[in-house]
Design a protein around this motif. Structure first.
Motif, short mmCIF file in Angstrom:
data_model
loop_
_atom_site.label_atom_id
_atom_site.label_comp_id
_atom_site.label_asym_id
_atom_site.label_seq_id
_atom_site.Cartn_x
_atom_site.Cartn_y
_atom_site.Cartn_z
N ILE A 89 0.84 -1.21 0.00
CA ILE A 89 0.00 0.00 0.00
C ILE A 89 0.87 1.25 0.00
O ILE A 89 0.67 2.18 -0.79
CB ILE A 89 -0.96 0.01 1.21
CG1 ILE A 89 -2.02 -1.08 1.05
CG2 ILE A 89 -1.63 1.38 1.37
CD1 ILE A 89 -2.86 -1.32 2.31
N ASP A 92 2.74 1.97 -3.39
CA ASP A 92 1.95 2.04 -4.62
C ASP A 92 1.94 3.48 -5.15
O ASP A 92 1.36 4.37 -4.53
CB ASP A 92 0.53 1.56 -4.38
CG ASP A 92 -0.27 1.40 -5.67
OD1 ASP A 92 0.04 2.09 -6.65
OD2 ASP A 92 -1.20 0.59 -5.68
N LEU A 95 -1.47 5.62 -5.68
CA LEU A 95 -2.28 6.12 -4.57
C LEU A 95 -1.66 7.37 -3.99
O LEU A 95 -0.44 7.46 -3.85
CB LEU A 95 -2.38 5.06 -3.47
CG LEU A 95 -2.98 3.72 -3.84
CD1 LEU A 95 -2.86 2.74 -2.69
CD2 LEU A 95 -4.41 3.88 -4.29
N ASN A 96 -2.51 8.33 -3.60
CA ASN A 96 -1.97 9.50 -2.92
C ASN A 96 -1.88 9.16 -1.42
O ASN A 96 -2.35 8.12 -0.97
CB ASN A 96 -2.79 10.77 -3.19
CG ASN A 96 -4.19 10.71 -2.62
OD1 ASN A 96 -4.44 10.21 -1.52
ND2 ASN A 96 -5.15 11.25 -3.38
N GLN A 99 -5.18 8.39 0.45
CA GLN A 99 -5.73 7.08 0.08
C GLN A 99 -4.96 5.95 0.78
O GLN A 99 -5.56 4.98 1.24
CB GLN A 99 -5.69 6.90 -1.43
CG GLN A 99 -6.63 7.81 -2.17
CD GLN A 99 -6.38 7.83 -3.67
OE1 GLN A 99 -5.25 7.64 -4.13
NE2 GLN A 99 -7.44 8.09 -4.43
N LYS A 100 -3.66 6.10 0.86
CA LYS A 100 -2.84 5.09 1.53
C LYS A 100 -3.24 4.98 3.00
O LYS A 100 -3.38 3.88 3.53
CB LYS A 100 -1.35 5.44 1.40
CG LYS A 100 -0.82 5.30 -0.01
CD LYS A 100 0.63 5.75 -0.10
CE LYS A 100 1.12 5.72 -1.53
NZ LYS A 100 2.52 6.14 -1.66
N LEU A 103 -6.63 3.25 3.36
CA LEU A 103 -6.50 1.81 3.14
C LEU A 103 -5.85 1.12 4.34
O LEU A 103 -6.28 0.03 4.75
CB LEU A 103 -5.68 1.53 1.88
CG LEU A 103 -6.43 1.60 0.57
CD1 LEU A 103 -5.46 1.45 -0.60
CD2 LEU A 103 -7.50 0.52 0.50
N GLU A 144 -3.12 16.79 -0.19
CA GLU A 144 -4.23 15.99 0.31
C GLU A 144 -5.01 16.72 1.40
O GLU A 144 -6.16 16.42 1.63
CB GLU A 144 -3.75 14.64 0.86
CG GLU A 144 -3.28 13.68 -0.21
CD GLU A 144 -1.87 14.00 -0.69
OE1 GLU A 144 -1.62 13.86 -1.90
OE2 GLU A 144 -1.04 14.41 0.12
#
Length: 154
Positions: A89, A92, A95-96, A99-100, A103, A144
């Motif tokens: 995660i 990745d 993904l911002n 989002q990480k 998750l 973000e």
């Protein structure tokens, strides 16, 4: 019966198939194997190749690694699964940061719900920062923060 692992694999596959609410025929079709062959695997009479296990895993929407462990192809990694998921995660690029974090929070809540909590969690991933901030930075530089109501939100 060829080996104990094959029997365990068969039982595991049957359980996964039933959980996915698939008939033997549906799973066989989805995995590209014959119905009798899949039945023999489930009954512990056949040991499938890694390629067949991968096809079955894809059809069941589970990781191939899980089936490899059940089949005795891979050794089970104790205590590393949570860290491996967290690493995937966190690394990745699609993904911002927000989002990480979301998750990771969802993943940890599922692990807690299933009684699989270790000392890993967000602290082990190095992401103990407040929501909307990038670890080691203040929220003022993070794009973000605008999306989640942070200091730059209008």
């Amino acid at each position: 019966m060829a080996s104990l692992n094959v029997g365990n694999l068969g039982e595991f596959l049957r359980e996964q198939r039933r959980t996915a609410q698939l008939s033997l025929r549906q799973l066989a079709d989805a995995a590209g194997v014959s119905n009798p062959y899949l039945s023999q695997i489930e009954r512990g009479l056949r040991k499938p190749s890694a390629e067949i296990l991968q096809q079955l895993a894809k059809a069941l929407r589970i990781s191939a690694e899980t089936l490899y462990v059940q089949a005795g192809i891979l050794d089970e990694r104790h205590g590393l699964d949570g860290a491996a998921v967290q690493t995937a995660i966190l690394t990745d690029p699609a993904l911002n940061e927000r989002q990480k974090q979301v998750l990771l929070q969802i993943y940890e809540s599922f692990r807690k719900e299933n009684g699989l909590v270790g000392g890993e969690g967000r602290a082990a991933s190095g992401h103990e920062s407040e929501p909307g901030t990038v670890s080691g930075q203040s929220g003022t530089d993070s794009p973000e923060t605008e999306a989640d109501g942070g200091p730059h939100a209008t």
